[in-house]
Design a protein around this motif. Sequence first.
Motif, PDB file in Angstrom:
ATOM      1  N   ASP A 102       1.921   6.177   9.895  1.00 49.59           N
ATOM      2  CA  ASP A 102       2.939   5.531   9.046  1.00 49.59           C
ATOM      3  C   ASP A 102       2.317   4.528   8.096  1.00 49.59           C
ATOM      4  O   ASP A 102       2.713   4.409   6.937  1.00 49.59           O
ATOM      5  N   LYS A 103       1.332   3.793   8.627  1.00 48.97           N
ATOM      6  CA  LYS A 103       0.643   2.789   7.802  1.00 48.97           C
ATOM      7  C   LYS A 103      -0.078   3.459   6.637  1.00 48.97           C
ATOM      8  O   LYS A 103      -0.042   2.989   5.501  1.00 48.97           O
ATOM      9  N   ARG A 126       2.428   4.563   4.018  1.00 56.03           N
ATOM     10  CA  ARG A 126       2.878   3.419   3.220  1.00 56.03           C
ATOM     11  C   ARG A 126       1.824   3.019   2.196  1.00 56.03           C
ATOM     12  O   ARG A 126       2.127   2.746   1.037  1.00 56.03           O
ATOM     13  N   GLN A 127       0.554   2.991   2.665  1.00 52.24           N
ATOM     14  CA  GLN A 127      -0.553   2.644   1.762  1.00 52.24           C
ATOM     15  C   GLN A 127      -0.653   3.645   0.616  1.00 52.24           C
ATOM     16  O   GLN A 127      -0.875   3.272  -0.535  1.00 52.24           O
ATOM     17  N   ARG A 145       1.779   5.529  -0.614  1.00 54.73           N
ATOM     18  CA  ARG A 145       2.904   5.331  -1.533  1.00 54.73           C
ATOM     19  C   ARG A 145       2.660   4.133  -2.442  1.00 54.73           C
ATOM     20  O   ARG A 145       2.956   4.162  -3.630  1.00 54.73           O
ATOM     21  N   GLN A 146       2.095   3.077  -1.841  1.00 50.97           N
ATOM     22  CA  GLN A 146       1.807   1.857  -2.606  1.00 50.97           C
ATOM     23  C   GLN A 146       0.761   2.129  -3.674  1.00 50.97           C
ATOM     24  O   GLN A 146       0.888   1.707  -4.828  1.00 50.97           O
TER      25      GLN A 146
END
Length: 255
Positions: A5-6, A9-10, A12-13
Amino acid sequence: ERTRDKKLRQNRQLRKSLLPKNALMALNELKGVHISDFSIDSNSEGGFTAIVTVNLKSYEGKGLSKTAAKNGACEKALRDFIISKMKPRGNRRKEDAASEEAMDTKEEEEEAPEDDLPMLNLASFAIYKLFAEWERDGYTVPELHPQSQSTQPAAGDPAPTAPVDPKEPKKAPIRTQLPPNWETMHPATLLCIMRPGISFVDFGLEASKPNSPQVMGVVVDNQEFTASGRSKKIARRNVGVNACNTLFGTNFAYE
């Protein structure tokens, strides 16, 4: 699961912050960079020459269009700025003292750490260059044309002209004369320059056997051209050879 998940998120960022930016855009966003002058002239042999003055230093760029020439000049300025940021502090101070650029740029640079390399701008420009290279090879990269994606017709919106607008500039620069350095170019690249907006089609293997050559095709000026090669890359080159030799009288050799 948490690590996955991390990473998502990274990713997507990063995708939000690392947008493809040409040299002019990347240069404009840099702190301590002052673009004071811009001039563009047309060349007698075709194309344009742009001269940009950045932090009192002039840079020249050439291109088949005004935008290409402007970006060529800005890329050189961006290159010098980035490389200067990579140098150790001591070397940079000596260069600043030796140069005549003791202007208000220095005040801005003192505010930020001297070893602050603008990696986001550099990465955005590197992504832009890679995507532009893919497009020169005949592929369409949607990330380079966000407007055409965002202007898709909304539900029940009769606006077919919106997606057509981005394509119109592609038809305008159709060339009748070969560039001066065409002999040093990749045939597929030359074809994309002479006829912007074309798309290469992958026809797959010539036969069902494993070692059969790959076949590529392209439609240019309402004519279909095909060629084969040991790989897709060679097949694309050979179809470029076929089209260029037929349409423009070049003498490229097949691989």
